[in-house]
Design a protein around this motif. Structure first.
Motif, PDB file in Angstrom:
ATOM      1  N   ILE A 202     -43.263  14.989 -26.747  1.00 36.62           N
ATOM      2  CA  ILE A 202     -44.114  13.997 -26.087  1.00 36.62           C
ATOM      3  C   ILE A 202     -45.372  14.694 -25.571  1.00 36.62           C
ATOM      4  N   LYS A 203     -46.523  14.244 -26.036  1.00 37.02           N
ATOM      5  CA  LYS A 203     -47.784  14.881 -25.684  1.00 37.02           C
ATOM      6  C   LYS A 203     -48.700  13.998 -24.838  1.00 37.02           C
ATOM      7  N   SER A 204     -48.381  12.694 -24.733  1.00 36.77           N
ATOM      8  CA  SER A 204     -49.292  11.778 -24.041  1.00 36.77           C
ATOM      9  C   SER A 204     -48.496  10.569 -23.535  1.00 36.77           C
ATOM     10  N   GLN A 205     -49.083   9.855 -22.553  1.00 36.78           N
ATOM     11  CA  GLN A 205     -48.448   8.634 -22.056  1.00 36.78           C
ATOM     12  C   GLN A 205     -48.496   7.515 -23.091  1.00 36.78           C
ATOM     13  N   ASN A 206     -49.190   7.750 -24.211  1.00 34.66           N
ATOM     14  CA  ASN A 206     -49.232   6.766 -25.294  1.00 34.66           C
ATOM     15  C   ASN A 206     -48.004   6.838 -26.202  1.00 34.66           C
ATOM     16  N   ASP A 207     -47.197   7.883 -26.056  1.00 36.85           N
ATOM     17  CA  ASP A 207     -45.951   7.992 -26.826  1.00 36.85           C
ATOM     18  C   ASP A 207     -44.885   7.114 -26.168  1.00 36.85           C
ATOM     19  N   LYS A 208     -45.109   5.814 -26.185  1.00 38.54           N
ATOM     20  CA  LYS A 208     -44.329   4.885 -25.369  1.00 38.54           C
ATOM     21  C   LYS A 208     -42.855   4.838 -25.745  1.00 38.54           C
ATOM     22  N   GLU A 209     -42.538   4.765 -27.042  1.00 40.04           N
ATOM     23  CA  GLU A 209     -41.146   4.671 -27.462  1.00 40.04           C
ATOM     24  C   GLU A 209     -40.370   5.930 -27.089  1.00 40.04           C
ATOM     25  N   LYS A 210     -40.989   7.067 -27.308  1.00 38.00           N
ATOM     26  CA  LYS A 210     -40.333   8.331 -26.947  1.00 38.00           C
ATOM     27  C   LYS A 210     -40.127   8.438 -25.443  1.00 38.00           C
ATOM     28  N   LEU A 211     -41.097   7.953 -24.670  1.00 33.22           N
ATOM     29  CA  LEU A 211     -40.997   8.020 -23.211  1.00 33.22           C
ATOM     30  C   LEU A 211     -39.858   7.145 -22.686  1.00 33.22           C
ATOM     31  N   VAL A 212     -39.664   5.981 -23.304  1.00 32.30           N
ATOM     32  CA  VAL A 212     -38.537   5.109 -22.909  1.00 32.30           C
ATOM     33  C   VAL A 212     -37.221   5.839 -23.124  1.00 32.30           C
ATOM     34  N   GLU A 213     -37.082   6.481 -24.283  1.00 36.47           N
ATOM     35  CA  GLU A 213     -35.862   7.225 -24.594  1.00 36.47           C
ATOM     36  C   GLU A 213     -35.685   8.414 -23.642  1.00 36.47           C
ATOM     37  N   ALA A 214     -36.779   9.109 -23.379  1.00 33.05           N
ATOM     38  CA  ALA A 214     -36.721  10.264 -22.481  1.00 33.05           C
ATOM     39  C   ALA A 214     -36.319   9.849 -21.063  1.00 33.05           C
ATOM     40  N   LYS A 215     -36.882   8.731 -20.615  1.00 32.72           N
ATOM     41  CA  LYS A 215     -36.574   8.233 -19.275  1.00 32.72           C
ATOM     42  C   LYS A 215     -35.091   7.911 -19.142  1.00 32.72           C
ATOM     43  N   GLU A 216     -34.524   7.258 -20.148  1.00 29.63           N
ATOM     44  CA  GLU A 216     -33.100   6.920 -20.116  1.00 29.63           C
ATOM     45  C   GLU A 216     -32.245   8.182 -20.026  1.00 29.63           C
ATOM     46  N   LYS A 217     -32.623   9.191 -20.813  1.00 29.57           N
ATOM     47  CA  LYS A 217     -31.858  10.446 -20.808  1.00 29.57           C
ATOM     48  C   LYS A 217     -31.915  11.124 -19.443  1.00 29.57           C
ATOM     49  N   VAL A 218     -33.129  11.312 -18.938  1.00 34.09           N
ATOM     50  CA  VAL A 218     -33.308  12.044 -17.688  1.00 34.09           C
ATOM     51  C   VAL A 218     -32.687  11.303 -16.510  1.00 34.09           C
ATOM     52  N   TYR A 219     -32.929   9.981 -16.406  1.00 34.71           N
ATOM     53  CA  TYR A 219     -32.440   9.227 -15.259  1.00 34.71           C
ATOM     54  C   TYR A 219     -30.920   9.171 -15.238  1.00 34.71           C
ATOM     55  N   LEU A 220     -30.308   8.906 -16.382  1.00 35.37           N
ATOM     56  CA  LEU A 220     -28.854   8.816 -16.418  1.00 35.37           C
ATOM     57  C   LEU A 220     -28.211  10.154 -16.088  1.00 35.37           C
ATOM     58  N   ARG A 221     -28.641  11.207 -16.780  1.00 33.60           N
ATOM     59  CA  ARG A 221     -28.062  12.520 -16.547  1.00 33.60           C
ATOM     60  C   ARG A 221     -28.380  13.011 -15.132  1.00 33.60           C
ATOM     61  N   GLY A 222     -29.612  12.764 -14.705  1.00 39.66           N
ATOM     62  CA  GLY A 222     -30.022  13.222 -13.381  1.00 39.66           C
ATOM     63  C   GLY A 222     -29.227  12.572 -12.268  1.00 39.66           C
ATOM     64  N   PHE A 223     -28.997  11.266 -12.389  1.00 40.46           N
ATOM     65  CA  PHE A 223     -28.308  10.549 -11.316  1.00 40.46           C
ATOM     66  C   PHE A 223     -26.813  10.867 -11.299  1.00 40.46           C
ATOM     67  N   TYR A 224     -26.170  10.855 -12.474  1.00 46.76           N
ATOM     68  CA  TYR A 224     -24.718  11.000 -12.511  1.00 46.76           C
ATOM     69  C   TYR A 224     -24.237  12.450 -12.546  1.00 46.76           C
ATOM     70  N   GLU A 225     -25.073  13.378 -13.060  1.00 41.08           N
ATOM     71  CA  GLU A 225     -24.632  14.761 -13.182  1.00 41.08           C
ATOM     72  C   GLU A 225     -25.505  15.734 -12.410  1.00 41.08           C
ATOM     73  N   GLY A 226     -26.658  15.269 -11.928  1.00 38.73           N
ATOM     74  CA  GLY A 226     -27.604  16.158 -11.268  1.00 38.73           C
ATOM     75  C   GLY A 226     -27.178  16.585  -9.874  1.00 38.73           C
ATOM     76  N   THR A 227     -27.669  17.755  -9.486  1.00 33.43           N
ATOM     77  CA  THR A 227     -27.414  18.304  -8.150  1.00 33.43           C
ATOM     78  C   THR A 227     -28.757  18.585  -7.482  1.00 33.43           C
ATOM     79  N   LEU A 228     -28.912  18.140  -6.238  1.00 29.78           N
ATOM     80  CA  LEU A 228     -30.156  18.349  -5.510  1.00 29.78           C
ATOM     81  C   LEU A 228     -30.304  19.837  -5.173  1.00 29.78           C
ATOM     82  N   ILE A 229     -31.487  20.398  -5.366  1.00 28.54           N
ATOM     83  CA  ILE A 229     -31.692  21.823  -5.104  1.00 28.54           C
ATOM     84  C   ILE A 229     -32.763  22.036  -4.038  1.00 28.54           C
TER      85      ILE A 229
END
Length: 517
Positions: A202-229
C-alpha cells in the motif's frame, strides 16, 4: 421501534468515545468564540489507541459547526453529530441544534490541538478526503501506528508538497512518526499498521480496496490478540482494558460517551432517526436467570432452519434492556407508571393464549357482543386469569359461573402450547425472541406451556425489489388475483422461492404463465 421505520429495521445504537481535543489558539472563524474553551471532538471505537495520536483529520469540503456544550465549553463537529448529541443531553439547549459558528473543513486546517494520552504536546488538523459526514462527528483522530488508513494518508501528505500547499499545511505539521502502542503477532512487535501496509504494497490512501483489507486484519488481530505496550495498562490485553481506558478518559473530563445509529434509519415520516436519551422504563431482557430459561426454551424448540436458530442464539447473546417507549396507542400501560405503554413488539407476545378462550368471552371480533355466559370484562380479574392460564387449584371469588371457568380452563389446556408460530425473519431479533422470553416469564414452572415450533420465512420481493407503497413497487393479493388469476398467481409464487431466503414474485412469470395456460 422497528415498525416505525421505513428503512433500517433491526439497526441498533452504536456507542462511541468522544475524544476532546482542545484548540490551543483560536484563529479565523474560531476567534469569535474567545474566551470560551473550544474542543474538536472525535468519535472513536478504540479509546485504547489514543496513546498513538499524531494528528487530527478533517474533511476539507465537509461542513462543520460550533455548538455550546452543557458545561459552557464549545464543541466543533458536523451538524448531524450535534443533532444526536442534543437528544442525549450533551448540549446546552435541548432538542434543538443552535450553531454558534459554521465553517468548512479547509478553514480549520493547521489548527493546533492538545489531545489526551498522546506523547505529542501539539497535534495539527490535516486534510483527509475520505472523512464521512454521515458517520461519527466528521472529526477523526489519527493513530497511524494502528490504522492503515491514517498511515497511508500521512505518508501522502509527507510525499506531496503540492497537496500540503493547497491546504496551508507546513512540513512541520506532518513531521511526526507513528507511536508504537500495541504488540500484534505477525505484524511486528511495534507498529502494526506500517508493517501491514508494507506487506500489502500500500503506497497511497487511494489504494482503497487494499486499505479495507488491511484495516480488517490490523483491527481484528490488534483487538483480540494485541497487548498494550504503553501507559499505565502496559502489558495487558487490549480487549481487557478498552473499557477501563474509556472510563479513565471520561472521569478526567477528556472524553464523553456518545451514541448514534449503526446505520442510517429513516422513519415512516421521512426523518433521519437519532439516538435519544430518554427517561423511561426498560424490560430487563437478558437478566441471567430469565435468559437461562429462554435458552432452555430455545433448545427444545423446532426452528425448521439452522439459520433461524443461529439468529435466535445471536439475539439472546446481545439482548438486554428494551424500552417501554410509547405514551399513547394500543398496548398495556405500566401498572406503576401509567403514562408509559409497553411497546407492542414486547406486549403482544402471548395473545395466542387469549385466542383459546376469546370465543367464550365474546362472539364478535371486537368484543362488543357478549358470549353465551354473559361474562363482563371487569369480571376477568387476575385471579380468574390465573385459574385459567396458570391452572391454580383454588377457585377464584367471582360471579362467573363455574361451568364457564371450567370450559375456558379446558379450552386453554387443549390448545396450548403453540405448536407452530409462522412469522417473518425480521422479527427474530425482537418480537419472536420476546415471545420466548414472555412465555417463560408467564409460565416459569409450566414448561409444557412454552412454544414448541417457530417457522420464520423471508420477505416477498416484487420484481427483485422490496415492496413499498412510497416507491410504488407494491401489489396486493386482491390486485394480483384480479390481474393474473389464481393459477397465474400460483405459478409465480411456486417460482418465487421459499424458506428463509427472500422470495421474488416476478410479474413476467405470472404473465407468461397465464399465456401458457
Amino acid at each position: 421501534m422497528d415498525h416505525d421505520r421505513s428503512s433500517g429495521e433491526g439497526v441498533g445504537p452504536q456507542e462511541y468515545t468522544l475524544i476532546k481535543m482542545r484548540v490551543q489558539e483560536l484563529h479565523g472563524k474560531l476567534a469569535s468564540l474567545a474566551p470560551k474553551v473550544v474542543f474538536l471532538i472525535a468519535a472513536t471505537l478504540r479509546p485504547e489507541t489514543m496513546y498513538g495520536q499524531t494528528n487530527c483529520w478533517l474533511g476539507p469540503d465537509l461542513n462543520y459547526i460550533a455548538v455550546e456544550a452543557k458545561n459552557g465549553n464549545v464543541y466543533v463537529c458536523t451538524k448531524r453529530a450535534a443533532r444526536n448529541m442534543v437528544y442525549q443531553g450533551m448540549l446546552r439547549v435541548e432538542n434543538k441544534v443552535l450553531p454558534i459558528v459554521e465553517m468548512k473543513g479547509y478553514e480549520l486546517m493547521g489548527t493546533k490541538l492538545t489531545a489526551p494520552l498522546t506523547s505529542y504536546k501539539t497535534i495539527y488538523t490535516l486534510p483527509m478526503m475520505t472523512v464521512k459526514e454521515d458517520k461519527g462527528t466528521g472529526v477523526v483522530t489519527s493513530v497511524p501506528s494502528d490504522a492503515p488508513d491514517d498511515f497511508a494518508a500521512l505518508i501522502d501528505l509527507k510525499n506531496k508538497p503540492a497537496l500540503r500547499e493547497k491546504y496551508g499545511i507546513t512540513e512541520e505539521m506532518v513531521n511526526v512518526e507513528p507511536v508504537p502502542i500495541i504488540d500484534v503477532p505477525e505484524f511486528g512487535t511495534l507498529i502494526s499498521a506500517p508493517s501491514v501496509c508494507q506487506m500489502m504494497g500500500i503506497k497511497s490512501q487511494n489504494d482503497k480496496e487494499k486499505l479495507v483489507e488491511a484495516k480488517e486484519k490490523v483491527y481484528l488481530r490488534g483487538f483480540y490478540e494485541g497487548t498494550l505496550i504503553i501507559g499505565e495498562f502496559k502489558g495487558k490485553k487490549v480487549q481487557e482494558i478498552k473499557k477501563a481506558i474509556q472510563e479513565k478518559l471520561v472521569k478526567a473530563g477528556e472524553a464523553e460517551l456518545y451514541q448514534e445509529p449503526e446505520k442510517q434509519i429513516i422513519s415512516r415520516s421521512g426523518d433521519e432517526c437519532v439516538v435519544a436519551l430518554c427517561d423511561q422504563w426498560y424490560l430487563d431482557y437478558g437478566e441471567s436467570e430469565w435468559r437461562k430459561q429462554v435458552e432452555q426454551s430455545l433448545s427444545d424448540l423446532d426452528t425448521y432452519h439452522g439459520e433461524v436458530r443461529r439468529n435466535f442464539e445471536a439475539t439472546i447473546d446481545w439482548l438486554k434492556g428494551h424500552t417501554c417507549a410509547r405514551t399513547y396507542g394500543l398496548g398495556t400501560r405500566l401498572p406503576w407508571d401509567e403514562k408509559w405503554v409497553i411497546e407492542s413488539l414486547s406486549d403482544s407476545t402471548i395473545y395466542m393464549a387469549y385466542y383459546t378462550v376469546s370465543h367464550i368471552l365474546h362472539k364478535d371480533l371486537y368484543g362488543d357482543v357478549p358470549g353465551d355466559f354473559g361474562i363482563k370484562a371487569k369480571e376477568m380479574t387476575p385471579e380468574v386469569w390465573d385459574y385459567i392460564f396458570h391452572q391454580t387449584n383454588s377457585m377464584p371469588k367471582t360471579a362467573i359461573k363455574k361451568e364457564a371457568l371450567e370450559k375456558m380452563r379446558n379450552e386453554f389446556t387443549y390448545w396450548y402450547p403453540v405448536n407452530l408460530r409462522a412469522s417473518g425473519k425480521d422479527l427474530v431479533p425482537n418480537h419472536l425472541t420476546y415471545y420466548l422470553y414472555n412465555h417463560t416469564a408467564i409460565w416459569p414452572t409450566l414448561k409444557e406451556m412454552w412454544p414448541t415450533g417457530i417457522h420464520a420465512n423471508g420477505h416477498l420481493l416484487l420484481n427483485s425489489e422490496k415492496m413499498s407503497k412510497s416507491t410504488g413497487n407494491f401489489l396486493t393479493l386482491t390486485d394480483a388475483l384480479d390481474k393474473y388469476g389464481a393459477d397465474g398467481m400460483r405459478l409465480a409464487l411456486a417460482n418465487a422461492g421459499d424458506s428463509i431466503e427472500d422470495a421474488n414474485f416476478e410479474t413476467q412469470v405470472a404473465d407468461s404463465g397465464v399465456l401458457r395456460l
